[in-house]
Design a protein around this motif. Sequence first.
Motif, PDB file in Angstrom:
ATOM      1  N   VAL A   1      10.097 -33.195  40.966  1.00 15.28           N
ATOM      2  CA  VAL A   1       8.869 -32.518  41.413  1.00 15.28           C
ATOM      3  C   VAL A   1       9.122 -31.856  42.764  1.00 15.28           C
ATOM      4  CG1 VAL A   1       6.464 -32.855  42.075  1.00 15.28           C
ATOM      5  CG2 VAL A   1       7.387 -34.061  40.102  1.00 15.28           C
ATOM      6  N   ALA A   2       9.778 -32.583  43.667  1.00 15.83           N
ATOM      7  CA  ALA A   2      10.101 -32.008  44.973  1.00 15.83           C
ATOM      8  C   ALA A   2      11.054 -30.828  44.829  1.00 15.83           C
ATOM      9  CB  ALA A   2      10.701 -33.078  45.883  1.00 15.83           C
ATOM     10  N   VAL A   3      12.043 -30.987  43.965  1.00 15.33           N
ATOM     11  CA  VAL A   3      12.989 -29.895  43.721  1.00 15.33           C
ATOM     12  C   VAL A   3      12.255 -28.667  43.180  1.00 15.33           C
ATOM     13  CG1 VAL A   3      14.958 -29.176  42.301  1.00 15.33           C
ATOM     14  CG2 VAL A   3      14.972 -31.412  43.419  1.00 15.33           C
ATOM     15  N   SER A   4      11.298 -28.882  42.308  1.00 15.85           N
ATOM     16  CA  SER A   4      10.520 -27.768  41.753  1.00 15.85           C
ATOM     17  C   SER A   4       9.759 -27.018  42.840  1.00 15.85           C
ATOM     18  CB  SER A   4       9.547 -28.273  40.692  1.00 15.85           C
ATOM     19  OG  SER A   4      10.248 -28.880  39.642  1.00 15.85           O
ATOM     20  N   TRP A   5       9.138 -27.760  43.758  1.00 14.86           N
ATOM     21  CA  TRP A   5       8.420 -27.108  44.869  1.00 14.86           C
ATOM     22  C   TRP A   5       9.405 -26.354  45.770  1.00 14.86           C
ATOM     23  CZ3 TRP A   5       3.633 -25.941  44.590  1.00 14.86           C
ATOM     24  CH2 TRP A   5       2.714 -26.766  43.947  1.00 14.86           C
ATOM     25  N   GLY A   6      10.574 -26.929  45.988  1.00 12.44           N
ATOM     26  CA  GLY A   6      11.583 -26.256  46.798  1.00 12.44           C
ATOM     27  C   GLY A   6      12.067 -24.969  46.148  1.00 12.44           C
ATOM     28  N   VAL A   7      12.301 -25.012  44.848  1.00 16.61           N
ATOM     29  CA  VAL A   7      12.733 -23.813  44.127  1.00 16.61           C
ATOM     30  C   VAL A   7      11.625 -22.760  44.141  1.00 16.61           C
ATOM     31  CG1 VAL A   7      13.332 -22.926  41.828  1.00 16.61           C
ATOM     32  CG2 VAL A   7      14.425 -25.004  42.692  1.00 16.61           C
ATOM     33  N   LEU A   8      10.390 -23.178  43.911  1.00 19.91           N
ATOM     34  CA  LEU A   8       9.268 -22.233  43.954  1.00 19.91           C
ATOM     35  C   LEU A   8       9.168 -21.588  45.340  1.00 19.91           C
ATOM     36  CD1 LEU A   8       6.797 -20.936  42.613  1.00 19.91           C
ATOM     37  CD2 LEU A   8       5.451 -22.891  43.429  1.00 19.91           C
TER      38      LEU A   8
ATOM     39  N   ILE B   1       9.779 -16.704  48.600  1.00 23.38           N
ATOM     40  CA  ILE B   1      10.290 -16.082  49.825  1.00 23.38           C
ATOM     41  C   ILE B   1      11.261 -14.957  49.477  1.00 23.38           C
ATOM     42  CG2 ILE B   1      11.690 -16.495  51.891  1.00 23.38           C
ATOM     43  CD1 ILE B   1      10.290 -19.263  52.057  1.00 23.38           C
ATOM     44  N   VAL B   2      12.126 -15.161  48.498  1.00 20.63           N
ATOM     45  CA  VAL B   2      13.040 -14.094  48.070  1.00 20.63           C
ATOM     46  C   VAL B   2      12.252 -12.935  47.472  1.00 20.63           C
ATOM     47  CG1 VAL B   2      14.854 -13.521  46.405  1.00 20.63           C
ATOM     48  CG2 VAL B   2      15.051 -15.580  47.799  1.00 20.63           C
TER      49      VAL B   2
ATOM     50  N   ALA C   1       4.509 -23.654  49.517  1.00 20.64           N
ATOM     51  CA  ALA C   1       5.329 -24.401  48.560  1.00 20.64           C
ATOM     52  C   ALA C   1       6.401 -25.203  49.289  1.00 20.64           C
ATOM     53  CB  ALA C   1       5.970 -23.446  47.552  1.00 20.64           C
ATOM     54  N   GLY C   2       6.924 -24.663  50.385  1.00 17.34           N
ATOM     55  CA  GLY C   2       7.907 -25.385  51.190  1.00 17.34           C
ATOM     56  C   GLY C   2       7.323 -26.639  51.813  1.00 17.34           C
TER      57      GLY C   2
ATOM     58  N   PHE D   1      -1.372 -27.419  47.609  1.00 11.81           N
ATOM     59  CA  PHE D   1      -0.754 -26.094  47.614  1.00 11.81           C
ATOM     60  C   PHE D   1      -1.806 -25.018  47.869  1.00 11.81           C
ATOM     61  CE2 PHE D   1       0.505 -22.238  45.240  1.00 11.81           C
ATOM     62  CZ  PHE D   1       1.612 -21.888  45.991  1.00 11.81           C
ATOM     63  N   ALA D   2      -2.948 -25.124  47.205  1.00  9.09           N
ATOM     64  CA  ALA D   2      -4.032 -24.156  47.404  1.00  9.09           C
ATOM     65  C   ALA D   2      -4.533 -24.199  48.842  1.00  9.09           C
ATOM     66  CB  ALA D   2      -5.164 -24.424  46.423  1.00  9.09           C
ATOM     67  N   VAL D   3      -4.697 -25.411  49.369  1.00  7.74           N
ATOM     68  CA  VAL D   3      -5.192 -25.549  50.749  1.00  7.74           C
ATOM     69  C   VAL D   3      -4.187 -24.973  51.735  1.00  7.74           C
ATOM     70  CG1 VAL D   3      -5.741 -27.236  52.548  1.00  7.74           C
ATOM     71  CG2 VAL D   3      -6.701 -27.500  50.256  1.00  7.74           C
ATOM     72  N   PHE D   4      -2.915 -25.330  51.585  1.00 10.84           N
ATOM     73  CA  PHE D   4      -1.890 -24.812  52.491  1.00 10.84           C
ATOM     74  C   PHE D   4      -1.769 -23.288  52.368  1.00 10.84           C
ATOM     75  CE2 PHE D   4       0.249 -29.173  52.302  1.00 10.84           C
ATOM     76  CZ  PHE D   4      -0.289 -29.556  53.527  1.00 10.84           C
TER      77      PHE D   4
END
Length: 148
Positions: free
Chosen positions: A6-13, A18-19, A36-37, A58-61
């Motif tokens: 799950v953490a990896v997924s957020w990192g990839v997103l 950003i790219v 997402a970061g 995620f929505a709040v951030f």
Amino acid sequence: MDLNWVAVSWGVLSLVLIVAEILVPGAFLLWLGLAAGVLFLVTLLMPALPILAQIVLFAVFSVVFIQIYRTKYRGRTRNSDNPLLNRRADQLIGNSYVLETAVVQGRGTVRVGDAIWTVRADQDLPAGSTVRVVAVTDGMNLAVEPVA
């Protein structure tokens, strides 16, 4: 050690957003990527956080980061060393030119470099008269007055 997918997924997103911002600039995806970061870091620290809570965070951030962007960066005006760079007609104000064609019924033309500009004047003037540009009207027409 078990990998937190799950953490990896957020990192990839985060990286993808950003790219995408770099490839298609618009100053919007960057803030979603930062949100997402942050979720990547949160899910690393709290791996048992439910997916619904992650989506809400995620929505709040995202909203918080976008608001920070809107208040801190978006409204700023940038001072330019050449503010008339893309406003060619405005660059002509104050300059004098010789009429290419006579001003008849308030309209005539002048040659500026290799371009012909339409001019407007309050009085009729013969071709060859020297006129000074005093304003730009309708975006592309030059308001002129005779030079004494």
